[in-house]
Design an enzyme around this catalytic site. Structure first.
Site, PDB file in Angstrom:
ATOM      1  CE1 TYR A 140       6.176  -1.610   3.307  1.00  0.00           C
ATOM      2  CE2 TYR A 140       7.988  -0.843   2.820  1.00  0.00           C
ATOM      3  CZ  TYR A 140       6.327  -0.421   2.531  1.00  0.00           C
ATOM      4  OH  TYR A 140       5.998  -0.199   1.368  1.00  0.00           O
ATOM      5  NE  ARG A 147       7.561   5.940   3.173  1.00  0.00           N
ATOM      6  CZ  ARG A 147       7.333   5.102   2.154  1.00  0.00           C
ATOM      7  NH1 ARG A 147       8.000   5.199   0.934  1.00  0.00           N
ATOM      8  NH2 ARG A 147       7.368   4.189   3.059  1.00  0.00           N
ATOM      9  CE1 TYR A 200      -0.336  -1.065   0.626  1.00  0.00           C
ATOM     10  CE2 TYR A 200      -2.017  -1.106   0.343  1.00  0.00           C
ATOM     11  CZ  TYR A 200      -0.828  -0.734  -0.186  1.00  0.00           C
ATOM     12  OH  TYR A 200      -0.034  -0.946  -1.617  1.00  0.00           O
ATOM     13  NE  ARG A 213      -0.865   1.892  -5.184  1.00  0.00           N
ATOM     14  CZ  ARG A 213      -0.429   1.074  -4.990  1.00  0.00           C
ATOM     15  NH1 ARG A 213       0.688   0.503  -4.494  1.00  0.00           N
ATOM     16  NH2 ARG A 213      -1.161   0.412  -3.475  1.00  0.00           N
ATOM     17  CD  GLU A 326       8.335  -3.272  -5.476  1.00  0.00           C
ATOM     18  OE1 GLU A 326       8.350  -3.472  -4.453  1.00  0.00           O
ATOM     19  OE2 GLU A 326       9.113  -1.992  -5.685  1.00  0.00           O
TER      20      GLU A 326
HETATM   21  C1  LIG Z   1       5.312  -2.707  -4.175  1.00  0.00           C
HETATM   22  C2  LIG Z   1       4.260  -2.477  -2.996  1.00  0.00           C
HETATM   23  O1  LIG Z   1       5.573  -0.801  -2.471  1.00  0.00           O
HETATM   24  C3  LIG Z   1       6.365  -0.521  -2.297  1.00  0.00           C
HETATM   25  C4  LIG Z   1       6.867   0.310  -1.505  1.00  0.00           C
HETATM   26  C5  LIG Z   1       6.907   1.328  -1.329  1.00  0.00           C
HETATM   27  C6  LIG Z   1       7.154   2.733  -0.339  1.00  0.00           C
HETATM   28  O2  LIG Z   1       7.086   2.291   1.007  1.00  0.00           O
HETATM   29  O3  LIG Z   1       7.647   3.431  -1.115  1.00  0.00           O
HETATM   30  C7  LIG Z   1       6.760   2.107  -2.793  1.00  0.00           C
HETATM   31  C8  LIG Z   1       7.005   1.395  -4.450  1.00  0.00           C
HETATM   32  C9  LIG Z   1       6.564  -0.071  -3.853  1.00  0.00           C
HETATM   33  O4  LIG Z   1       8.476  -0.271  -3.916  1.00  0.00           O
HETATM   34  C10 LIG Z   1       3.186  -2.077  -2.815  1.00  0.00           C
HETATM   35  O5  LIG Z   1       2.406  -1.235  -1.564  1.00  0.00           O
HETATM   36  O6  LIG Z   1       2.384  -1.525  -4.102  1.00  0.00           O
END
Ligand SMILES: C=C(O[C@@H]1C=C(C(=O)O)C=C[C@H]1O)C(=O)O
Length: 338
Positions: A140, A147, A200, A213, A326
């Site tokens: 990830y 990305r 982050y 978000r 999630e």
């Molecule tokens: C759950 C989270 O992230 C997850 C990962 C994401 C991505 O990397 O595109 C987008 C939303 C969620 O599926 C979060 O960081 O709050």
């Protein structure tokens, strides 16, 4: 406008094909990896998604205009003059950053070349999302690095960073699909309960995830037609996972995060003068890590969302090893497609 529908994957193949822009088959667990194909001319992404299901379901995107499609073995697309659907796959590899960056940049080139500059929603799927790549970096985090480099290189051509989901899938490799539009206006929304993901700290990886978000889409033709796309939302406050071993606590925080995200107070901070409640959400996907938690998750979702909402539960891995659940959703202003 653009419409979403969830149908059983074994649906009648003769289903009306007019206006079909793209389809994503959230399939069973059987396949080795994602498959990109044209099914009766429609760009189709087949994902090995769900450890618990045999058949899965299909998510269909429909539009009003005449659909034209194109692409190659890595990237398929279709568009109708206002909306674009684009899906891409990355084959299994020892590491993913470079291939992710290159395929994302190809997608950014495509939306620019075809004239659909506003990407308003992206979904990402990473096989072995919590496993390490050949260099010992979690897949990830490797994906996020590629990305982020693509968004950095392409940001002058993009209208912001949209809502997204980044979730595990069975098998290996990665895949994504996105929705973009030509003249609609998107607002990308953050949540005051959470640090923006793109900010982050590096404890979560060398480059942060690239998503907002939520995104709202204001139709150009009809001011009343505003859709809202809620990104995958989990039990994260600030930037930290909370209730790491407590499924009920994680459900509560994830749902409360969404409730605040779509509230009048939070939306107003982004110039969006509307308000939404959990009962308006539809086309909800609930991703969960352990089958043993499903009963608790269903109870929390049945309490929070309206009984006739389209909702699918998908057992799969999640972007952080300590996340158990999630939720993503959308507020469709267009009438639900039958
Ligand atoms: C759950 C989270 O992230 C997850 C990962 C994401 C991505 O990397 O595109 C987008 C939303 C969620 O599926 C979060 O960081 O709050």
């Amino acid at each position: 406008m653009i419409n979403c529908s969830f149908v059983e994957t074994t649906r009648d193949a003769a289903a009306p094909r007019s206006g079909l822009l793209g389809q994503v088959i959230y399939g069973g667990h059987a396949q080795r990896g994602a498959v990109l194909e044209r099914l009766q001319g429609i760009p189709s992404l087949r994902l090995p998604m769900d450890r618990a299901q045999a058949e899965g379901f299909t998510e269909i995107w429909r539009v009003d205009g005449t659909v034209h499609e194109g692409g190659d073995e890595e990237l398929l697309y279709a568009h109708d003059g206002e909306f674009l659907f684009c899906a891409g796959i990355i084959p299994p590899a020892p590491r993913y950053a470079d291939a992710t960056r290159e395929l994302y940049l190809r997608a950014f080139d495509l939306v620019e070349r075809l004239g659909y500059p506003t990407i308003f929603r992206i979904w990402n799927f990473i096989g072995g999302i919590n496993a390490d790549n050949a260099d010992g970096l979690e897949n990830y985090r490797d994906f996020c690095r590629g990305r982020a480099e693509a968004f950095e290189a392409g940001q002058s051509r993009l209208h912001g960073m949209p809502a997204a989901t980044g979730i595990g899938m069975a098998g290996a490799g990665a895949a994504f699909y996105l929705l973009a539009c030509r003249s609609g206006a998107a607002a990308h929304i953050e949540n005051t309960r959470q640090v923006p993901a793109w900010q982050y700290p590096t404890q979560y990886g060398p480059r942060p995830p690239s998503f907002a978000r939520a995104s709202t889409l204001q139709g150009s033709s009809d001011q009343a037609s505003r859709m809202l796309f809620v990104s995958g939302t989990a039990s994260i406050l600030g930037h930290e996972t909370v209730h790491p071993d407590d499924i009920d606590g994680q459900c509560r925080v994830a749902i409360d995060n969404i409730a605040h995200l779509i509230s009048r107070e939070n939306l107003a901070l982004h110039g969006v003068a509307t308000a939404h409640a959990l009962r308006e959400l539809d086309f909800i996907k609930v991703y969960y890590r352990h089958g043993r938690d499903l009963a608790s998750i269903r109870a929390a979702c049945c309490h929070a969302f309206r009984p006739d909402a389209q909702i699918r539960y998908i057992e799969t891995d999640i972007c952080r090893a300590d996340l158990l659940v999630e939720i993503e959703a959308l507020v469709p202003t267009a009438p639900r497609a039958e």
